[in-house]
Write a protein that holds these residues in place. Structure first.
Motif, PDB file in Angstrom:
ATOM      1  N   GLY A 128      49.443  48.848  23.457  1.00 44.45           N
ATOM      2  CA  GLY A 128      50.079  47.564  23.754  1.00 44.45           C
ATOM      3  C   GLY A 128      49.933  47.196  25.218  1.00 44.45           C
ATOM      4  N   LEU A 129      50.068  48.192  26.096  1.00 40.02           N
ATOM      5  CA  LEU A 129      49.919  47.938  27.530  1.00 40.02           C
ATOM      6  C   LEU A 129      48.479  47.559  27.864  1.00 40.02           C
ATOM      7  N   MET A 130      47.528  48.264  27.277  1.00 39.54           N
ATOM      8  CA  MET A 130      46.114  47.970  27.560  1.00 39.54           C
ATOM      9  C   MET A 130      45.764  46.552  27.096  1.00 39.54           C
ATOM     10  N   SER A 131      46.310  46.179  25.959  1.00 38.66           N
ATOM     11  CA  SER A 131      46.026  44.829  25.458  1.00 38.66           C
ATOM     12  C   SER A 131      46.717  43.782  26.349  1.00 38.66           C
ATOM     13  N   LEU A 132      47.907  44.131  26.839  1.00 38.42           N
ATOM     14  CA  LEU A 132      48.604  43.234  27.779  1.00 38.42           C
ATOM     15  C   LEU A 132      47.783  43.065  29.061  1.00 38.42           C
ATOM     16  N   PHE A 133      47.239  44.172  29.571  1.00 44.27           N
ATOM     17  CA  PHE A 133      46.433  44.090  30.799  1.00 44.27           C
ATOM     18  C   PHE A 133      45.225  43.178  30.589  1.00 44.27           C
ATOM     19  N   ARG A 134      44.562  43.337  29.427  1.00 43.97           N
ATOM     20  CA  ARG A 134      43.379  42.494  29.152  1.00 43.97           C
ATOM     21  C   ARG A 134      43.776  41.024  29.133  1.00 43.97           C
ATOM     22  N   ARG A 135      44.863  40.751  28.412  1.00 47.46           N
ATOM     23  CA  ARG A 135      45.307  39.362  28.297  1.00 47.46           C
ATOM     24  C   ARG A 135      45.749  38.808  29.646  1.00 47.46           C
ATOM     25  N   TYR A 136      46.489  39.633  30.363  1.00 48.55           N
ATOM     26  CA  TYR A 136      47.031  39.199  31.650  1.00 48.55           C
ATOM     27  C   TYR A 136      45.898  38.888  32.626  1.00 48.55           C
ATOM     28  N   ILE A 137      44.920  39.788  32.681  1.00 47.91           N
ATOM     29  CA  ILE A 137      43.828  39.594  33.640  1.00 47.91           C
ATOM     30  C   ILE A 137      43.040  38.336  33.306  1.00 47.91           C
ATOM     31  N   SER A 138      42.751  38.128  32.024  1.00 45.89           N
ATOM     32  CA  SER A 138      41.931  36.958  31.708  1.00 45.89           C
ATOM     33  C   SER A 138      42.690  35.638  31.849  1.00 45.89           C
ATOM     34  N   LYS A 139      43.987  35.645  31.611  1.00 45.94           N
ATOM     35  CA  LYS A 139      44.727  34.377  31.726  1.00 45.94           C
ATOM     36  C   LYS A 139      45.429  34.220  33.076  1.00 45.94           C
ATOM     37  N   GLU A 140      46.518  34.942  33.238  1.00 45.20           N
ATOM     38  CA  GLU A 140      47.374  34.793  34.421  1.00 45.20           C
ATOM     39  C   GLU A 140      46.634  35.038  35.736  1.00 45.20           C
ATOM     40  N   MET A 141      45.824  36.094  35.730  1.00 45.57           N
ATOM     41  CA  MET A 141      45.188  36.479  36.987  1.00 45.57           C
ATOM     42  C   MET A 141      44.165  35.447  37.438  1.00 45.57           C
ATOM     43  N   ALA A 169      44.501  32.354  37.112  1.00 44.83           N
ATOM     44  CA  ALA A 169      45.319  31.324  37.757  1.00 44.83           C
ATOM     45  C   ALA A 169      45.617  31.730  39.201  1.00 44.83           C
ATOM     46  N   LEU A 170      45.906  33.006  39.402  1.00 44.05           N
ATOM     47  CA  LEU A 170      46.168  33.499  40.766  1.00 44.05           C
ATOM     48  C   LEU A 170      44.917  33.373  41.629  1.00 44.05           C
ATOM     49  N   ALA A 171      43.779  33.589  40.993  1.00 47.99           N
ATOM     50  CA  ALA A 171      42.512  33.539  41.728  1.00 47.99           C
ATOM     51  C   ALA A 171      42.306  32.173  42.374  1.00 47.99           C
ATOM     52  N   THR A 172      42.741  31.130  41.705  1.00 48.55           N
ATOM     53  CA  THR A 172      42.566  29.789  42.254  1.00 48.55           C
ATOM     54  C   THR A 172      43.569  29.512  43.372  1.00 48.55           C
ATOM     55  N   LYS A 173      44.541  30.400  43.523  1.00 48.34           N
ATOM     56  CA  LYS A 173      45.541  30.216  44.585  1.00 48.34           C
ATOM     57  C   LYS A 173      45.212  31.037  45.816  1.00 48.34           C
ATOM     58  N   ASN A 174      43.958  31.297  46.024  1.00 47.47           N
ATOM     59  CA  ASN A 174      43.482  31.997  47.210  1.00 47.47           C
ATOM     60  C   ASN A 174      43.942  33.455  47.294  1.00 47.47           C
ATOM     61  N   VAL A 175      44.282  34.053  46.133  1.00 47.12           N
ATOM     62  CA  VAL A 175      44.692  35.462  46.114  1.00 47.12           C
ATOM     63  C   VAL A 175      43.439  36.317  45.910  1.00 47.12           C
ATOM     64  N   ARG A 176      43.317  37.357  46.713  1.00 52.03           N
ATOM     65  CA  ARG A 176      42.191  38.282  46.539  1.00 52.03           C
ATOM     66  C   ARG A 176      42.666  39.502  45.765  1.00 52.03           C
ATOM     67  N   VAL A 177      42.080  39.708  44.607  1.00 47.69           N
ATOM     68  CA  VAL A 177      42.552  40.780  43.730  1.00 47.69           C
ATOM     69  C   VAL A 177      41.626  41.994  43.800  1.00 47.69           C
ATOM     70  N   ARG A 178      42.258  43.166  43.874  1.00 47.97           N
ATOM     71  CA  ARG A 178      41.525  44.431  43.818  1.00 47.97           C
ATOM     72  C   ARG A 178      42.255  45.372  42.863  1.00 47.97           C
ATOM     73  N   PHE A 179      41.540  46.336  42.333  1.00 51.14           N
ATOM     74  CA  PHE A 179      42.161  47.354  41.485  1.00 51.14           C
ATOM     75  C   PHE A 179      41.924  48.720  42.104  1.00 51.14           C
ATOM     76  N   ILE A 180      42.936  49.568  42.017  1.00 50.41           N
ATOM     77  CA  ILE A 180      42.759  50.965  42.431  1.00 50.41           C
ATOM     78  C   ILE A 180      43.127  51.848  41.259  1.00 50.41           C
ATOM     79  N   GLY A 181      42.580  53.064  41.247  1.00 57.14           N
ATOM     80  CA  GLY A 181      42.797  53.978  40.132  1.00 57.14           C
ATOM     81  C   GLY A 181      41.451  54.353  39.537  1.00 57.14           C
ATOM     82  N   ASP A 182      41.487  55.249  38.563  1.00 58.41           N
ATOM     83  CA  ASP A 182      40.254  55.733  37.950  1.00 58.41           C
ATOM     84  C   ASP A 182      39.854  54.833  36.781  1.00 58.41           C
ATOM     85  N   ARG A 183      38.745  54.111  36.958  1.00 58.20           N
ATOM     86  CA  ARG A 183      38.302  53.179  35.910  1.00 58.20           C
ATOM     87  C   ARG A 183      37.581  53.883  34.781  1.00 58.20           C
TER      88      ARG A 183
END
Ligand code: IPE
Ligand code: IPE
Ligand code: MG
Length: 252
Positions: free
Chosen positions: A88-101, A103-117
């Motif tokens: 459920g969390l993994m599916s939430l992350f996928r959904r969140y990144i494609s939708k909400e994030m 939107a953040l990208a257009t607000k001049n936010v620079r997004v990075r991820f840390i952790g083991d991909r």
């Protein structure tokens, strides 16, 4: 006078005394499960409510003078949860990144991820990579999402890369020190966090930013993450401004 505006009050924060606010805030977003439980709902309901809080917090950063915001979304230990919750969390992350994030990208936010991909689903990793590339040119708030992140795992992976460089003659063992080692960490482009906040009343760091938080100020607050607001972040930033950070020195 504080230079951190009080976004919850009408006086613009002018009444709160203090020094500069934190440049880098890191948050352990804890308490989603208990928040849902208190409402008689499944844990995932809490995770969804928690994800919805992120936008307000990110958007408050420029006003509070926060340049870097790092949020703990999933730890290397969280795989120990039930398959239902992890999926459920993994599916939430996928959904969140494609939708909400986006939107953040257009607000001049620079997004990075840390952790083991490497241990993450391919589709999710692609979304993460894309968002990083998409926001590469943004020069507003630096938002870093810790996903499948563990401080010990990060140090172990860093050490592996460092050892390889030594073996290949790229790095002299004599040059391994407090400056060179962190260049191998996932966070190598980020400053160390000034303030680490953990919600939900737990007073532990649960393997978050172990090396980087050596001199961070900590705030353990009772609020459950889905109830956290920009106003509370503002209050914690002003409190930070009143702290005396000595870094081992004696106050002069
Ligand atoms: C934090 O909330 C979110 C993640 C760890 C993914 P929890 O799910 O840990 O919530 P509690 O601590 O059980 O209330
Ligand atoms: C830490 O919370 C990890 C995240 C917030 C993503 P946990 O809820 O997993 O931590 P513990 O298990 O209570 O230490
Ligand atoms: Mg928890």
């Amino acid at each position: 006078m504080s230079n951190i505006p009080d976004i919850a009050s009408k006086d613009g924060g002018a009444l709160s005394m203090g020094g500069p606010g934190p440049r880098h805030v890191a948050i352990i977003m804890d308490g989603n499960g208990r928040w849902a439980q208190a409402r008689g709902r499944p844990r995932l309901f809490g995770h969804h409510a928690g994800a919805k809080r992120i936008r307000e917090v990110v958007e408050a950063c420029p006003k509070l003078g926060i340049e870097y915001l790092t949020i703990f979304a999933f730890s290397t230990e969280n795989w120990k949860r039930t398959q239902t919750e992890v999926a459920g969390l993994m599916s939430l992350f996928r959904r969140y990144i494609s939708k909400e994030m986006t939107a953040l990208a257009t607000k001049n936010v620079r997004v990075r991820f840390i952790g083991d991909r490497l241990k993450l689903d391919e589709k999710l990793v692609k979304l993460m990579d894309n968002l990083e590339v998409e926001t590469e040119g943004n020069d507003g708030t630096h938002l870093t999402v810790a996903l499948n992140y563990g401080g010990r795992d990060e140090v172990a992976r860093a050490t592996k890369r460092l050892a390889r460089d030594v073996a290949e003659g790229q790095l002299n063992p004599e040059d391994v020190n407090e400056e060179t080692l962190p260049r191998y960490l996932d966070t190598h482009v980020l400053p160390d966090p000034d303030l680490v906040i953990r919600t939900s009343g737990e007073a532990r760091i649960s393997n978050f930013l172990l090396w980087q938080s050596a001199y961070a100020e900590y705030e353990f607050i009772d609020t459950l993450w889905p109830d956290f607001t920009a106003a509370e972040l503002g209050r914690l930033c002003r409190k930070f401004g009143r702290r005396d950070r000595r870094f081992g020195k004696v106050k002069t």
